[in-house]
Write a protein that holds these residues in place. Structure first.
Motif, mmCIF file in Angstrom:
data_model
loop_
_atom_site.group_PDB
_atom_site.id
_atom_site.type_symbol
_atom_site.label_atom_id
_atom_site.label_comp_id
_atom_site.label_asym_id
_atom_site.label_seq_id
_atom_site.Cartn_x
_atom_site.Cartn_y
_atom_site.Cartn_z
ATOM 1 N N GLU A 24 0.835 -1.193 0.000
ATOM 2 C CA GLU A 24 0.000 0.000 0.000
ATOM 3 C C GLU A 24 0.878 1.254 0.000
ATOM 4 O O GLU A 24 2.077 1.197 0.307
ATOM 5 C CB GLU A 24 -0.916 0.014 1.226
ATOM 6 N N VAL A 25 0.241 2.397 -0.318
ATOM 7 C CA VAL A 25 0.951 3.670 -0.239
ATOM 8 C C VAL A 25 1.469 3.864 1.178
ATOM 9 O O VAL A 25 0.723 3.721 2.153
ATOM 10 C CB VAL A 25 0.032 4.838 -0.647
ATOM 11 N N GLY A 26 2.738 4.169 1.306
ATOM 12 C CA GLY A 26 3.356 4.350 2.609
ATOM 13 C C GLY A 26 4.096 3.138 3.119
ATOM 14 O O GLY A 26 4.890 3.238 4.070
ATOM 15 N N ASP A 27 3.855 1.959 2.503
ATOM 16 C CA ASP A 27 4.539 0.739 2.933
ATOM 17 C C ASP A 27 6.002 0.763 2.519
ATOM 18 O O ASP A 27 6.352 1.276 1.448
ATOM 19 C CB ASP A 27 3.880 -0.501 2.319
ATOM 20 N N LYS A 28 6.847 0.169 3.362
ATOM 21 C CA LYS A 28 8.256 0.014 3.038
ATOM 22 C C LYS A 28 8.465 -1.265 2.253
ATOM 23 O O LYS A 28 7.918 -2.319 2.613
ATOM 24 C CB LYS A 28 9.094 -0.026 4.322
ATOM 25 N N LEU A 29 9.247 -1.180 1.174
ATOM 26 C CA LEU A 29 9.533 -2.362 0.365
ATOM 27 C C LEU A 29 10.620 -3.219 1.014
ATOM 28 O O LEU A 29 11.424 -2.717 1.793
ATOM 29 C CB LEU A 29 9.977 -1.952 -1.035
ATOM 30 N N GLY A 61 12.556 7.210 -2.113
ATOM 31 C CA GLY A 61 13.621 6.784 -1.221
ATOM 32 C C GLY A 61 13.762 7.747 -0.059
ATOM 33 O O GLY A 61 13.742 8.962 -0.252
ATOM 34 N N ARG A 62 13.874 7.198 1.150
ATOM 35 C CA ARG A 62 14.053 8.020 2.340
ATOM 36 C C ARG A 62 15.414 7.690 2.940
ATOM 37 O O ARG A 62 15.668 6.528 3.286
ATOM 38 C CB ARG A 62 12.942 7.753 3.355
ATOM 39 N N ALA A 63 16.260 8.695 3.027
ATOM 40 C CA ALA A 63 17.632 8.487 3.489
ATOM 41 C C ALA A 63 17.649 7.798 4.850
ATOM 42 O O ALA A 63 17.011 8.267 5.798
ATOM 43 C CB ALA A 63 18.359 9.824 3.563
ATOM 44 N N GLY A 64 18.371 6.682 4.910
ATOM 45 C CA GLY A 64 18.514 5.952 6.157
ATOM 46 C C GLY A 64 17.330 5.093 6.535
ATOM 47 O O GLY A 64 17.377 4.383 7.549
ATOM 48 N N SER A 65 16.253 5.142 5.743
ATOM 49 C CA SER A 65 15.044 4.386 6.106
ATOM 50 C C SER A 65 14.680 3.303 5.098
ATOM 51 O O SER A 65 14.135 2.268 5.469
ATOM 52 C CB SER A 65 13.849 5.348 6.258
ATOM 53 N N THR A 67 13.092 2.271 0.972
ATOM 54 C CA THR A 67 12.283 2.661 -0.179
ATOM 55 C C THR A 67 10.814 2.389 0.111
ATOM 56 O O THR A 67 10.462 1.296 0.567
ATOM 57 C CB THR A 67 12.713 1.893 -1.439
ATOM 58 N N PHE A 68 9.954 3.364 -0.157
ATOM 59 C CA PHE A 68 8.547 3.295 0.208
ATOM 60 C C PHE A 68 7.652 3.548 -1.010
ATOM 61 O O PHE A 68 8.035 4.272 -1.939
ATOM 62 C CB PHE A 68 8.225 4.333 1.286
ATOM 63 N N VAL A 69 6.450 2.980 -0.961
ATOM 64 C CA VAL A 69 5.455 3.221 -2.008
ATOM 65 C C VAL A 69 4.853 4.602 -1.784
ATOM 66 O O VAL A 69 4.482 4.951 -0.656
ATOM 67 C CB VAL A 69 4.344 2.153 -1.979
ATOM 68 N N ARG A 70 4.773 5.380 -2.834
ATOM 69 C CA ARG A 70 4.211 6.723 -2.738
ATOM 70 C C ARG A 70 2.945 6.828 -3.568
ATOM 71 O O ARG A 70 2.620 5.939 -4.391
ATOM 72 C CB ARG A 70 5.214 7.769 -3.215
ATOM 73 N N THR A 71 2.194 7.902 -3.354
ATOM 74 C CA THR A 71 1.020 8.158 -4.182
ATOM 75 C C THR A 71 1.488 8.379 -5.615
ATOM 76 O O THR A 71 2.354 9.231 -5.857
ATOM 77 C CB THR A 71 0.265 9.410 -3.692
ATOM 78 N N PRO A 72 0.962 7.605 -6.587
ATOM 79 C CA PRO A 72 1.484 7.701 -7.956
ATOM 80 C C PRO A 72 1.303 9.096 -8.543
ATOM 81 O O PRO A 72 0.326 9.788 -8.254
ATOM 82 C CB PRO A 72 0.637 6.672 -8.731
#
Length: 250
Positions: A24-29, A61-65, A67-72
């Protein structure tokens, strides 16, 4: 197999899983190493694939965290239709007026360009016959939207005010209006769409990655006698624009 084939396969597989809602949007891969093991490729391949999906706007991509799903990112629809906006000029300007985006473009024209074999066949002229060739870079709301390379036989336009498509009083008027001004009636257009992947030059101009999905359209305008008067190759990035064809029922 082509060198980029594993990379593109991973991109397509991950894109399909994201679009199917596996995350889902916001989930970390999962990690690069997990995807590498899952697809039997190196971590550098999965890194490239994730970077490509970040460029497409599906991931962030979030530094140090991670890769996350974003709103397309919004994908616009580019409608190809018989219905034209009056006095809209060229086809891209007509699309802009109809769908509410700001259109602009850069054009570079070279006259007396010998027709390559495939262009000569499309224009029904002899290979090497002189043509006017124009390269266009179209922008929609300031973002690259479309590339085009247009060819016109100088046998039709030489010694007329419209020999150069982007010069003179008819600048930007479009093929139909320009030809009408010299007594040629454009009666039909043939478009042949083909899926493809962006080469380096196309990627640089469109602001996308090499290997990105694109739609290539071979377009030819014909006069009332069926004679080709202009032919062009259009390139549209698939990640930003989908192509739809709309026609009235006669």
């Amino acid at each position: 197999m082509p060198r980029e084939s594993p990379y593109l396969q991973v991109v397509d597989a991950l894109r399909a899983r994201i679009e199917a809602g596996e995350w889902e949007v916001g989930d970390k891969l999962p990690s690069r190493s997990r995807f590498a093991a899952e697809y039997s490729v190196g971590q550098s391949v999965t890194q490239r694939a994730l970077e490509r999906l970040i460029i497409e706007g599906l991931l962030e991509g979030r530094a140090g965290s991670g890769t996350f799903v974003r709103t397309p990112r919004r994908r616009m629809r580019m409608v190809r239709t018989r219905r034209r906006v009056p006095n809209s000029g060229n086809a891209f300007r007509a699309e802009a007026l109809e769908h509410g985006f700001a259109a602009s473009w850069d054009a570079r024209t070279v006259a007396h360009t010998p027709a390559p074999d495939h262009i000569a066949a499309r224009l029904a002229i002899a290979p090497g016959d002189p043509c006017v060739m124009t390269r266009y870079e179209f922008m929609a709301d300031g973002s690259p939207a479309e590339l085009s390379q247009s060819w016109e036989s100088m046998a039709l336009t030489a010694d007329t005010p419209v020999v150069l498509p982007e010069d003179g009083e008819m600048r930007g008027a479009g093929v139909v209006a320009r030809m009408r001004s010299i007594g040629i009636t454009v009666a039909s257009v043939l478009e042949i769409p083909r899926p493809s992947r962006a080469n380096q030059a196309q990627a640089n101009l469109l602001g996308i990655s090499v290997g990105s999905l694109i739609t290539e359209i071979e377009r030819t305008y014909l006069d009332s006698d069926g004679r080709p008067v202009e032919t062009a190759d259009l390139v549209i990035p698939d990640s930003r624009y989908e192509i739809a064809y709309a026609f009235p029922i006669e």
